[in-house]
Design a protein around this motif. Sequence first.
Motif, PDB file in Angstrom:
ATOM      1  N   GLU A 137      12.929  -3.645  -9.564  1.00 57.99           N
ATOM      2  CA  GLU A 137      12.049  -3.122  -8.743  1.00 57.99           C
ATOM      3  C   GLU A 137      12.372  -1.983  -8.095  1.00 57.99           C
ATOM      4  O   GLU A 137      12.112  -0.826  -7.646  1.00 57.99           O
ATOM      5  N   ALA A 138      13.501  -2.279  -7.136  1.00 53.74           N
ATOM      6  CA  ALA A 138      14.261  -1.447  -6.451  1.00 53.74           C
ATOM      7  C   ALA A 138      14.705  -0.203  -7.304  1.00 53.74           C
ATOM      8  O   ALA A 138      14.712   0.840  -6.685  1.00 53.74           O
ATOM      9  N   ALA A 139      15.073  -0.180  -8.415  1.00 53.38           N
ATOM     10  CA  ALA A 139      15.597   0.645  -9.139  1.00 53.38           C
ATOM     11  C   ALA A 139      14.387   1.864  -9.234  1.00 53.38           C
ATOM     12  O   ALA A 139      14.505   2.932  -9.390  1.00 53.38           O
ATOM     13  N   THR A 140      13.185   1.072  -9.520  1.00 51.16           N
ATOM     14  CA  THR A 140      12.196   2.010  -9.869  1.00 51.16           C
ATOM     15  C   THR A 140      11.558   2.641  -8.459  1.00 51.16           C
ATOM     16  O   THR A 140      11.525   3.958  -8.494  1.00 51.16           O
ATOM     17  N   VAL A 141      11.781   1.991  -7.408  1.00 48.14           N
ATOM     18  CA  VAL A 141      11.616   2.433  -6.170  1.00 48.14           C
ATOM     19  C   VAL A 141      12.409   3.898  -5.914  1.00 48.14           C
ATOM     20  O   VAL A 141      11.929   4.842  -5.345  1.00 48.14           O
ATOM     21  N   CYS A 142      13.508   3.738  -6.185  1.00 47.65           N
ATOM     22  CA  CYS A 142      14.843   4.860  -5.882  1.00 47.65           C
ATOM     23  C   CYS A 142      14.656   5.707  -7.000  1.00 47.65           C
ATOM     24  O   CYS A 142      15.552   6.916  -7.053  1.00 47.65           O
ATOM     25  N   GLY A 143      14.107   5.503  -8.090  1.00 43.54           N
ATOM     26  CA  GLY A 143      13.948   6.436  -9.374  1.00 43.54           C
ATOM     27  C   GLY A 143      15.531   6.674 -10.095  1.00 43.54           C
ATOM     28  O   GLY A 143      15.806   7.523 -10.374  1.00 43.54           O
ATOM     29  N   ILE A 144      16.075   5.425 -10.167  1.00 43.04           N
ATOM     30  CA  ILE A 144      17.533   5.366 -10.746  1.00 43.04           C
ATOM     31  C   ILE A 144      17.502   4.198 -12.111  1.00 43.04           C
ATOM     32  O   ILE A 144      16.595   3.345 -11.902  1.00 43.04           O
ATOM     33  N   SER A 145      18.271   4.200 -12.738  1.00 42.73           N
ATOM     34  CA  SER A 145      18.309   3.299 -13.687  1.00 42.73           C
ATOM     35  C   SER A 145      18.853   1.950 -13.128  1.00 42.73           C
ATOM     36  O   SER A 145      19.459   1.678 -12.093  1.00 42.73           O
ATOM     37  N   GLY A 172       3.886  -4.001  -3.708  1.00 37.32           N
ATOM     38  CA  GLY A 172       5.071  -3.904  -2.917  1.00 37.32           C
ATOM     39  C   GLY A 172       5.859  -2.673  -3.375  1.00 37.32           C
ATOM     40  O   GLY A 172       6.219  -1.851  -2.430  1.00 37.32           O
ATOM     41  N   PRO A 173       6.498  -2.715  -4.542  1.00 41.39           N
ATOM     42  CA  PRO A 173       7.335  -1.520  -4.966  1.00 41.39           C
ATOM     43  C   PRO A 173       6.561  -0.076  -4.935  1.00 41.39           C
ATOM     44  O   PRO A 173       7.268   0.651  -4.527  1.00 41.39           O
ATOM     45  N   TRP A 174       5.099  -0.431  -5.313  1.00 43.63           N
ATOM     46  CA  TRP A 174       4.424   1.033  -5.297  1.00 43.63           C
ATOM     47  C   TRP A 174       4.572   1.308  -3.587  1.00 43.63           C
ATOM     48  O   TRP A 174       4.801   2.773  -3.452  1.00 43.63           O
ATOM     49  N   LEU A 175       4.379   0.551  -2.562  1.00 44.73           N
ATOM     50  CA  LEU A 175       4.438   1.200  -1.282  1.00 44.73           C
ATOM     51  C   LEU A 175       5.716   1.733  -0.810  1.00 44.73           C
ATOM     52  O   LEU A 175       5.900   2.517  -0.153  1.00 44.73           O
ATOM     53  N   PHE A 176       6.717   0.794  -1.299  1.00 44.81           N
ATOM     54  CA  PHE A 176       7.986   1.365  -0.935  1.00 44.81           C
ATOM     55  C   PHE A 176       8.576   2.505  -1.489  1.00 44.81           C
ATOM     56  O   PHE A 176       9.338   3.389  -0.699  1.00 44.81           O
ATOM     57  N   THR A 177       7.854   2.625  -2.610  1.00 44.18           N
ATOM     58  CA  THR A 177       8.210   4.072  -3.367  1.00 44.18           C
ATOM     59  C   THR A 177       7.798   5.215  -2.586  1.00 44.18           C
ATOM     60  O   THR A 177       8.280   6.407  -2.301  1.00 44.18           O
ATOM     61  N   VAL A 178       6.383   5.097  -2.322  1.00 44.19           N
ATOM     62  CA  VAL A 178       5.675   6.193  -1.414  1.00 44.19           C
ATOM     63  C   VAL A 178       6.309   6.462  -0.232  1.00 44.19           C
ATOM     64  O   VAL A 178       6.696   7.397   0.359  1.00 44.19           O
ATOM     65  N   ALA A 179       6.733   4.923   0.625  1.00 44.43           N
ATOM     66  CA  ALA A 179       7.217   5.202   1.976  1.00 44.43           C
ATOM     67  C   ALA A 179       8.927   6.096   1.761  1.00 44.43           C
ATOM     68  O   ALA A 179       9.058   6.861   2.575  1.00 44.43           O
TER      69      ALA A 179
END
Lengths: 188, 62
Positions: free
Chosen positions: A146-154, A69-76
Amino acid sequence: MHDDVDLVERLKSRDTAAFDVVYDRFNTRLYTFLVRLSRDRDRAQDLLEETWLRLVAHADRLRPDTRLGPWLFTVARNLYLSDCRGRVLEQSEEAILSQPSPAPSPFEETAANESQRRLEAALASLPLHYREVLLLVAVEGLATTEAATVCGISNDALRQRLSRGRAMLAERMAAGALPQLNTREVTS
Amino acid sequence: MTDFSALQSTSPDAGATDRIRRRCHQALIEQRRDKDHADGWLFAAAGLYLVAAIAQALTFLN
């Protein structure tokens, strides 16, 4: 119920049945997320297709502990930002993220009632960096880490954005007014 | 607290959903075929190397 470890392992073996499980699980969620980010169904559809093709292309490089899930949302999310950059080359990611939205959400037209329409309008009016964290956490149910990882923030930055985004959303819903339009906003 | 649970979700049209699925299936099948092909060559090369090594060992022993 297939867990991510099993699905990742099967995807690495190019198992089309495993792909179907992932596709059926996330396709609508990803598309809805992309429509709310871009406010454009056609653009969201193109980005959705590219997201799935990226999964297929990178399947053999997925780590065994990948959370799909997080992987796909990150790519999107990253594809959407790249698309924005491509449309307005001189804008930095920060500039794109902080601009208010100029366009109504396609969901406003189909809202079932007035309160839903106001929520959609208020959500669509938020600057992207607040809108994306609200979409990921409050709508899609991702954990804050997970959302922080998707957005690339702390995690701290994520929590701040989430808090500020919720407050801004509540203000805009209460006011029932949309912000001033910014003609430099990146849109389709 | 804002209630997000009433927000709608939406799907791409059925044609697009099927097209994306087909493209991804096709890509996966091609990748698997390419990998099998590469594995076949690797296996053949390993076999050839083994035969050559055995032949060399027999030559040495004779």
